[in-house]
Scaffold this motif. Structure first.
Motif, PDB file in Angstrom:
ATOM      1  N   PHE A   1      -4.611  24.328  -1.599  1.00 40.23           N
ATOM      2  CA  PHE A   1      -3.734  24.372  -3.089  1.00 40.23           C
ATOM      3  C   PHE A   1      -4.748  24.852  -4.112  1.00 40.23           C
TER       4      PHE A   1
ATOM      5  N   GLU B   1       6.240   8.032   5.347  1.00 40.53           N
ATOM      6  CA  GLU B   1       6.347   6.495   5.001  1.00 40.53           C
ATOM      7  C   GLU B   1       7.756   6.253   4.524  1.00 40.53           C
TER       8      GLU B   1
ATOM      9  N   LEU C   1     -11.294  16.365  -2.180  1.00 38.79           N
ATOM     10  CA  LEU C   1     -11.022  17.453  -1.499  1.00 38.79           C
ATOM     11  C   LEU C   1     -11.535  18.761  -1.979  1.00 38.79           C
TER      12      LEU C   1
ATOM     13  N   GLN D   1       8.728   9.868   1.264  1.00 36.69           N
ATOM     14  CA  GLN D   1       8.537   8.779   1.082  1.00 36.69           C
ATOM     15  C   GLN D   1       9.185   8.231  -0.216  1.00 36.69           C
TER      16      GLN D   1
ATOM     17  N   ASN E   1       1.809  26.230  -5.344  1.00 33.24           N
ATOM     18  CA  ASN E   1       0.597  26.638  -5.545  1.00 33.24           C
ATOM     19  C   ASN E   1      -0.126  26.291  -4.136  1.00 33.24           C
TER      20      ASN E   1
ATOM     21  N   SER F   1      -4.474   6.862   1.610  1.00 33.60           N
ATOM     22  CA  SER F   1      -3.794   7.925   0.540  1.00 33.60           C
ATOM     23  C   SER F   1      -4.724   9.150   0.385  1.00 33.60           C
ATOM     24  N   GLY F   2      -3.841  10.145   0.374  1.00 34.38           N
ATOM     25  CA  GLY F   2      -4.745  11.459  -0.048  1.00 34.38           C
ATOM     26  C   GLY F   2      -5.181  11.985   1.263  1.00 34.38           C
ATOM     27  N   SER F   3      -5.116  11.643   2.326  1.00 31.15           N
ATOM     28  CA  SER F   3      -5.864  12.073   3.428  1.00 31.15           C
ATOM     29  C   SER F   3      -5.075  13.327   3.981  1.00 31.15           C
ATOM     30  N   GLY F   4      -4.045  13.799   3.532  1.00 32.32           N
ATOM     31  CA  GLY F   4      -3.451  15.012   3.836  1.00 32.32           C
ATOM     32  C   GLY F   4      -2.091  14.987   4.922  1.00 32.32           C
ATOM     33  N   LYS F   5      -1.610  13.519   5.021  1.00 34.26           N
ATOM     34  CA  LYS F   5      -0.559  13.339   6.041  1.00 34.26           C
ATOM     35  C   LYS F   5       0.516  14.158   5.545  1.00 34.26           C
ATOM     36  N   SER F   6       0.980  13.974   4.438  1.00 32.83           N
ATOM     37  CA  SER F   6       2.229  14.505   4.125  1.00 32.83           C
ATOM     38  C   SER F   6       2.252  16.093   3.726  1.00 32.83           C
ATOM     39  N   GLN F   7       1.168  16.646   3.333  1.00 33.59           N
ATOM     40  CA  GLN F   7       1.021  17.985   3.249  1.00 33.59           C
ATOM     41  C   GLN F   7       1.002  18.768   4.683  1.00 33.59           C
TER      42      GLN F   7
ATOM     43  N   ALA G   1      -6.591  20.378   1.287  1.00 34.94           N
ATOM     44  CA  ALA G   1      -5.883  18.946   1.875  1.00 34.94           C
ATOM     45  C   ALA G   1      -5.772  18.937   3.055  1.00 34.94           C
TER      46      ALA G   1
HETATM   47  N1  LIG Z   1       0.603  20.840  -5.596  1.00 33.66           N
HETATM   48  C1  LIG Z   1      -0.637  20.158  -5.317  1.00 33.66           C
HETATM   49  N2  LIG Z   1      -1.722  20.679  -5.912  1.00 33.66           N
HETATM   50  C2  LIG Z   1      -2.896  20.322  -5.695  1.00 33.66           C
HETATM   51  N3  LIG Z   1      -3.485  19.223  -4.960  1.00 33.66           N
HETATM   52  C3  LIG Z   1      -2.376  18.572  -4.205  1.00 33.66           C
HETATM   53  C4  LIG Z   1      -0.955  19.245  -4.146  1.00 33.66           C
HETATM   54  N4  LIG Z   1      -0.140  18.322  -3.574  1.00 33.66           N
HETATM   55  C5  LIG Z   1      -0.956  17.520  -2.934  1.00 33.66           C
HETATM   56  N5  LIG Z   1      -2.312  17.698  -3.121  1.00 33.66           N
HETATM   57  C6  LIG Z   1      -3.460  16.943  -2.817  1.00 33.66           C
HETATM   58  O1  LIG Z   1      -3.525  17.010  -1.258  1.00 33.66           O
HETATM   59  C7  LIG Z   1      -4.092  15.782  -0.917  1.00 33.66           C
HETATM   60  C8  LIG Z   1      -3.411  15.504   0.237  1.00 33.66           C
HETATM   61  O2  LIG Z   1      -2.079  14.982  -0.188  1.00 33.66           O
HETATM   62  P1  LIG Z   1      -0.972  14.162   0.869  1.00 33.66           P
HETATM   63  O3  LIG Z   1       0.355  13.970   0.047  1.00 33.66           O
HETATM   64  O4  LIG Z   1      -0.832  14.958   2.060  1.00 33.66           O
HETATM   65  O5  LIG Z   1      -1.739  12.795   0.779  1.00 33.66           O
HETATM   66  P2  LIG Z   1      -1.220  11.654   1.782  1.00 33.66           P
HETATM   67  O6  LIG Z   1      -2.049  11.499   2.990  1.00 33.66           O
HETATM   68  O7  LIG Z   1       0.278  11.967   2.028  1.00 33.66           O
HETATM   69  O8  LIG Z   1      -1.373  10.342   0.830  1.00 33.66           O
HETATM   70  P3  LIG Z   1      -0.041   9.360   0.458  1.00 33.66           P
HETATM   71  O9  LIG Z   1      -0.271   8.091   1.411  1.00 33.66           O
HETATM   72  O10 LIG Z   1      -0.599   8.835  -0.816  1.00 33.66           O
HETATM   73  O11 LIG Z   1       1.292   9.896   0.492  1.00 33.66           O
HETATM   74  C9  LIG Z   1      -4.037  14.854  -2.194  1.00 33.66           C
HETATM   75  O12 LIG Z   1      -5.489  14.710  -2.565  1.00 33.66           O
HETATM   76  C10 LIG Z   1      -3.229  15.504  -3.251  1.00 33.66           C
HETATM   77  O13 LIG Z   1      -3.995  15.141  -4.472  1.00 33.66           O
END
Ligand SMILES: Nc1ncnc2c1ncn2[C@@H]1O[C@H](COP(=O)(O)OP(=O)(O)OP(=O)(O)O)[C@@H](O)[C@H]1O
Ligand code: SF4
Ligand SMILES: [Mg+2]
Lengths: 307, 354
Positions: free
Chosen positions: B14, B179, B278, B96, B61, B43-49, B23
């Motif tokens: 991003f 989730e 990150l 989620q 972005n 949380s924030g480990s990148g699972k969703s992205q 991410a």
């Molecule tokens: N549009 C964005 N711009 C900048 N950073 C982003 C954007 N979307 C996500 N991130 C960052 O990417 C990282 C991974 O996000 P992700 O959503 O994959 O986390 P997650 O593992 O799903 O966490 P959670 O359990 O909170 O859902 C996070 O640090 C988040 O801040």
């Protein structure tokens, strides 16, 4: 919904009364009166005139008399236009202002929303910057600059359109004033639309729509637009009321027989009845428009409850 | 066994005003037909992205590098028009945020039928019939009435059921559930998980279950991939991960799981420290700042995913320089799953090869 509308209208009565009372007393507390002019009147004549218009009575009594008459639909005679009643003046000026105002606002909504949607979909591209740049210009250039400019170009240099006058409401007489009225509205509406769109496009439900594999067109029309237009709708209520009650500047520049100039002339000449008549018209419209906005809100967003 | 999804060296970046966010940092894995894969991490480990990237749903972005193939077809960089023939039909995703994931101004019926009309070319009436069937499948009471309701008229649990139903409309090959139970009451969470378990039995879809709780994965998944700092730390069969964790991070996650047998007065273990920044990931192991076993090599060299040598069975991998991890917990009841929550299908080891 009907009972809600009726209730809102009933609730509007005290609001209107407050508006009427406030303007009445404020106006009367301002120095000067309708018969103060350079030519000093003989005291007896002035006293007679004042008595004829009840101006010799205490202000609160004048207010009650005015209110009583107004409730029966009698807004009194105009002090400046001596041969006309206020109702007659408003009756001739209002239709002109409504025609101009409504045409301008309809034009502004069509163009403004389209531009806003395009800008939002091409977010942060040159298209977006161009649209938003123009809209910034549209907002910052005041009417009294834009209107003469338009007249200069289209009326004088190009000679395509009449410079001024109402022409009995002919289309070619309406174009310049309508455009001058609409331009700033287009600018504001396109910004509001873009803002709403950008926010909704980021929302979770639009992401769901993408995840469902729906085409862009459907996502915009069905999932985005309705939620994105809510800010525009709230803006439109007061904006419509403002436009259809006449733009003083535009009516003055183009010499149009609308209601806007009565307001100004009434105020300058301490034409108490004329000012009150326009205030009541404006106040009623605002109240109605706000109600309309709330009803449209309910159509756009099912979460809105009327109770 | 054929892979539904093959992901190779996938990265998600991003761009933000204060630097690039890494991410997801190069992950590779397969999901096989009918399999249930758990993705676990804080949380924030990148699972969703990671899965947003697969679905082409990243924020404006964001950008994706690497490869994600659906049955051999590359999804990364595919034009949206073409991608839309897969999304919602072959690949489905549940998000989620169940409360905000449905369009507030459209009736449930419309939101469901439009999927079938789009992908299957069904008539409105046929689509309604199918939508009704699916709503009943996910056990929504008074399903027919729900079709005419708006999302705000439904409870959170109901909305998530609708989301699940919506994702199943076109009988997808791959269902990604991000989730699905967060933001729901505990009892409702249990019901939704039970539903997911049922779906696993009745649909032939491969399921990805994203969660930050290992406990959720235990009952449902065949295989688990533990994520940290946008990388996989450990992957393996659900039993291997639960009974024989080989990575300090997995071990930490297991120790921080609340257990019924535990003395309630005892403070729940939490992995000390914060997830990595990150924007400035350290060279070497992303977990180094929080790891009890950190040594020089961890700081200097990034550990790559490699097979675990002392694993029970094959297929377990970890990204850690340690040769083996002494299981720090002696009590067998601690790091284990209750017998009745064991996955109903025990997979054979040959199905696990990545
Ligand atoms: N549009 C964005 N711009 C900048 N950073 C982003 C954007 N979307 C996500 N991130 C960052 O990417 C990282 C991974 O996000 P992700 O959503 O994959 O986390 P997650 O593992 O799903 O966490 P959670 O359990 O909170 O859902 C996070 O640090 C988040 O801040
Ligand atoms: S590589 Fe080093 S720091 Fe990373 S988990 Fe293994 S032991 Fe800990
Ligand atoms: Mg997430």
């Amino acid at each position: 919904m009907l009972s809600y509308a009726v209730r809102r209208l009933l609730e509007a009565i005290p609001t209107l009364l407050v508006i009427v009372a406030l303007s009445f007393f404020l106006m009367h507390s301002a120095p000067g009166g309708p018969f103060d002019s350079e030519r000093v009147l003989p005291p007896e004549i002035e006293a007679n005139l004042k008595a004829a218009y009840n101006l010799d009575k205490p202000v609160w009594q004048q207010f009650l008399i005015y209110l009583g008459n107004a409730l029966q639909g009698d807004f009194g005679p105009s002090f400046t236009y001596k041969d006309f009643t206020v109702s007659e003046l408003i009756g001739t000026g209002f239709p002109v202002s409504i025609r101009l105002g409504l045409t301008a606002i309809i034009l502004a909504v069509c163009i403004g929303c389209t531009l806003g949607v395009i800008a939002a979909m091409r977010q942060n591209t040159s298209t977006d910057y161009t649209v938003m740049g123009f809209s910034m210009v549209g907002i910052t250039i005041p009417n009294f600059v834009m209107a003469p400019l338009l007249t200069l170009v289209f009326g004088i240099y190009l000679g395509w359109l009449p410079v001024a006058g109402w022409g009995g409401g002919a289309i070619n007489h309406m174009i310049l004033p309508v455009v001058a009225l609409a331009l700033p509205q287009i600018a504001i509406i396109s910004r509001l639309t873009r803002g709403g769109m950008v926010e909704v496009l980021r929302s979770n439900f639009v992401r769901t729509a993408h995840a469902k594999g729906l085409p862009e067109r459907l996502i915009i029309w069905r999932h985005t637009l309705r939620a994105a237009l809510l800010p525009v709708v709230s803006y439109l209520g007061p904006a419509i009321a403002g436009l259809v009650t006449g733009s003083v500047v535009i009516e003055q520049i183009f010499g149009l027989p609308g209601i806007g100039r009565y307001f100004i002339q009434g105020a300058i000449n301490r034409d108490y009845t004329l000012v009150m008549g326009t205030v009541i018209t404006y106040g009623t419209l605002i109240v109605m428009m706000n109600l309309l906005v709330d009803l449209v809100y309910g159509l756009l967003d099912p979460r809105v409850r009327y109770d | 066994m054929t892979a539904v999804l093959e992901v190779r060296d996938l990265k998600v970046r991003f761009s933000t005003p204060d630097g690039e966010v890494s991410a997801v940092n190069g992950v590779s894995f397969d999901i096989n037909e009918g399999e249930c894969l758990g993705i676990v991490g804080e949380s924030g480990s990148g699972k969703s992205q990671l899965f947003m990237a697969v679905m082409g749903l990243l924020a404006r972005n964001g950008r994706t590098e690497g490869s994600a193939k659906y049955r051999g077809t590359e999804l990364v960089g595919m034009p949206v028009k073409e991608l839309n023939t897969y999304r919602g039909s072959k690949l489905a995703m549940i998000f989620q945020d169940s409360m905000t994931s449905l369009t507030p101004h459209l009736r449930i019926g419309k939101q469901m039928t439009e999927v079938l009309i789009q992908h299957k070319g069904m008539s409105e009436a046929d689509a309604r019939g199918k939508a009704l069937d699916i709503l009943e499948l996910v056990r929504i009471p008074e399903a027919a009435r729900r079709l005419n309701q708006y999302p705000h008229e439904l409870s959170g649990g109901m909305r998530q059921r609708v989301m699940i139903a919506m994702s199943l409309l076109c009988e997808p090959d791959l269902l990604i559930a991000d989730e699905p139970t967060t933001a729901l009451d505990v009892t409702v969470q249990a019901q939704i998980l039970e539903l997911m378990a049922d779906l696993k039995r009745v649909t032939r879809a491969a399921i990805v279950l994203i969660t930050h709780e290992l406990g959720t994965v235990a009952g449902l998944c065949d295989r688990v991939q533990v994520m940290y700092g946008g990388r996989f730390m450990e992957t393996g069969d659900v039993r291997q991960i639960f009974y024989n964790p080989q990575h300090p991070y997995t071990n930490g996650l297991l120790s921080s799981m609340p257990r019924l047998t535990e003395d309630r007065r005892e403070k729940l273990y939490a992995i000390p420290g914060q997830p990595p920044n990150l924007q400035r990931l350290p060279a070497g192991c992303p977990f180094q700042e929080r790891c009890d076993f950190v040594h020089e090599r961890c700081v200097a060299e990034l550990p790559l995913l490699r097979p675990v040598t002392n694993a029970a069975g094959t297929g377990q991998m970890k990204a850690c320089h340690l040769e083996s991890l002494q299981h720090p917990v002696d009590d067998p009841s601690r790091a284990s799953i209750p017998a009745d929550a064991a996955p109903p299908v025990i997979r054979t080891s040959d199905a696990r090869t990545a």
